[in-house]
Design a protein around this motif. Structure first.
Motif, PDB file in Angstrom:
ATOM      1  N   UNK A  95     -45.455  40.298   3.139  1.00  0.00           N
ATOM      2  CA  UNK A  95     -46.393  39.301   2.578  1.00  0.00           C
ATOM      3  C   UNK A  95     -46.626  38.133   3.534  1.00  0.00           C
ATOM      4  N   UNK A  96     -45.868  38.105   4.614  1.00  0.00           N
ATOM      5  CA  UNK A  96     -45.966  36.951   5.535  1.00  0.00           C
ATOM      6  C   UNK A  96     -46.839  37.317   6.742  1.00  0.00           C
ATOM      7  N   UNK A 174     -41.459  29.124   8.794  1.00  0.00           N
ATOM      8  CA  UNK A 174     -41.251  28.445  10.089  1.00  0.00           C
ATOM      9  C   UNK A 174     -40.279  27.278   9.933  1.00  0.00           C
ATOM     10  N   UNK A 175     -40.332  26.576   8.813  1.00  0.00           N
ATOM     11  CA  UNK A 175     -39.372  25.501   8.523  1.00  0.00           C
ATOM     12  C   UNK A 175     -37.947  26.077   8.526  1.00  0.00           C
ATOM     13  N   UNK A 176     -37.814  27.230   7.868  1.00  0.00           N
ATOM     14  CA  UNK A 176     -36.495  27.885   7.800  1.00  0.00           C
ATOM     15  C   UNK A 176     -36.052  28.352   9.184  1.00  0.00           C
ATOM     16  N   UNK A 177     -36.993  28.922   9.935  1.00  0.00           N
ATOM     17  CA  UNK A 177     -36.646  29.432  11.275  1.00  0.00           C
ATOM     18  C   UNK A 177     -36.319  28.265  12.217  1.00  0.00           C
ATOM     19  N   UNK A 178     -36.892  27.103  11.992  1.00  0.00           N
ATOM     20  CA  UNK A 178     -36.548  25.901  12.774  1.00  0.00           C
ATOM     21  C   UNK A 178     -35.057  25.602  12.619  1.00  0.00           C
ATOM     22  N   UNK A 213     -34.908  35.884   3.209  1.00  0.00           N
ATOM     23  CA  UNK A 213     -34.769  36.648   4.475  1.00  0.00           C
ATOM     24  C   UNK A 213     -34.077  35.800   5.547  1.00  0.00           C
ATOM     25  N   UNK A 214     -34.570  34.575   5.766  1.00  0.00           N
ATOM     26  CA  UNK A 214     -33.995  33.733   6.829  1.00  0.00           C
ATOM     27  C   UNK A 214     -32.606  33.244   6.421  1.00  0.00           C
ATOM     28  N   UNK A 215     -32.430  33.014   5.123  1.00  0.00           N
ATOM     29  CA  UNK A 215     -31.100  32.607   4.646  1.00  0.00           C
ATOM     30  C   UNK A 215     -30.080  33.703   4.954  1.00  0.00           C
ATOM     31  N   UNK A 218     -29.094  33.490   8.502  1.00  0.00           N
ATOM     32  CA  UNK A 218     -28.200  32.348   8.768  1.00  0.00           C
ATOM     33  C   UNK A 218     -26.780  32.640   8.278  1.00  0.00           C
ATOM     34  N   UNK A 219     -26.671  33.282   7.122  1.00  0.00           N
ATOM     35  CA  UNK A 219     -25.331  33.592   6.585  1.00  0.00           C
ATOM     36  C   UNK A 219     -24.611  34.614   7.460  1.00  0.00           C
ATOM     37  N   UNK A 220     -25.374  35.540   8.023  1.00  0.00           N
ATOM     38  CA  UNK A 220     -24.760  36.526   8.942  1.00  0.00           C
ATOM     39  C   UNK A 220     -24.253  35.813  10.193  1.00  0.00           C
ATOM     40  N   UNK A 221     -24.999  34.799  10.645  1.00  0.00           N
ATOM     41  CA  UNK A 221     -24.570  33.997  11.805  1.00  0.00           C
ATOM     42  C   UNK A 221     -23.280  33.250  11.477  1.00  0.00           C
TER      43      UNK A 221
END
Ligand SMILES: Nc1nc2c(ncn2[C@H]2C[C@H](O)[C@@H](COP(=O)(O)O)O2)c(=O)[nH]1
Ligand SMILES: [Mn+2]
Length: 232
Positions: A95-96, A174-178, A213-215, A218-221
């Motif tokens: 959807x993105x 993009x905010x999340x990816x920042x 998705x981005x969360x 980040x959690x995997x990181x």
């Protein structure tokens, strides 16, 4: 009522340090790099070149967050935006509109070419930071780029406002990816300095990552980072 501007340092020596000048509102025209100032004095300036000379400031300005931790050879603002653009290409949510995300990523910190890279800890505060960044974007787009390419100027300003106001799902991503890219960089510097540098205080931004998705990224990181510090 003019705002009293504080003395603010920035990481870019070619932009004159803002002196405390009493009742003076920060204005992008007072922070134009000398190369651009000289160029704009020509009888017929090449406004595309003037624009690209301003963008050059993103290539040479290192990110304040790392300079604050004495990492002098750290990434620049454009390094950060470049990897964000590439990261946007990894989005799997159908959807993105990924291409839209890439464009937003490439312009989202463009104002920092004149404003500098302000951290969340800077005493300036969000309101003045946003005011300066908006003034900078209007100058870059309306006073410089629009003179030679009004379509691109409008698109860049729209993409920047989209990010600033989180108007679309693409801007949200993009905010999340920042934030995600920042955390990846934290972990890379922690590994580079064998855990002697610790950016734990940066990781609170995970709470502001809203897309699943981005969360997940980040959690995997965080899992790998926890493993790294446990192994020291
Ligand atoms: N000292 C801290 N600096 C931080 C933190 N979070 C972000 N930052 C830095 C990183 C960049 O240099 C700058 C802002 O980056 P943008 O991409 O948002 O322009 O601030 C932190 O928690 N501590
Ligand atoms: Mn950014």
């Amino acid at each position: 009522m003019a705002t009293i501007t504080l003395c603010t340092t920035n990481s870019n020596p070619s932009i004159p340090r803002q002196e405390t000048v009493g009742l003076k509102v920060w204005n992008p025209r007072d922070h134009i790099p000398e190369t651009v100032q000289r160029h704009l004095k020509r009888p017929q300036p090449n406004y595309q070149l003037a624009f690209l000379h301003i963008i050059q400031e993103l290539k040479v300005q290192r990110r304040t967050g790392w300079l604050d931790y004495d990492i002098s050879e750290c990434e620049s603002i454009s390094d950060h935006m470049y990897r964000m653009g590439v990261t946007c290409m990894l989005i799997q949510n159908p959807d993105v509109q990924k291409d839209k995300c890439v464009k937003i990523a490439l312009v989202h910190d463009m104002a920092e070419s004149l404003v500098g890279d302000i951290t969340p800890l800077d005493p300036m505060g969000k309101k003045e930071k946003h005011r300066r960044e908006w003034e900078a974007m209007k100058y870059i787009c309306d006073d410089i780029l629009a003179k030679v390419n009004p379509v691109a100027a409008r698109e860049i300003k729209e993409d920047w406002l989209n990010y600033e106001n989180i108007e679309t799902l693409e801007a949200r991503y993009v905010k999340d990816i920042d934030k995600y890219e920042l955390l990846v960089q934290c972990f890379e510097y922690e590994q580079k300095f064998n855990g002697l540098k610790n950016f734990q205080s940066f990781f609170k931004v995970i709470d502001s990552i809203k897309t699943e998705e981005v969360r997940g990224w980040a959690l995997a990181l965080v899992e790998l980072r926890d493993e790294f510090f446990a192994s020291l």
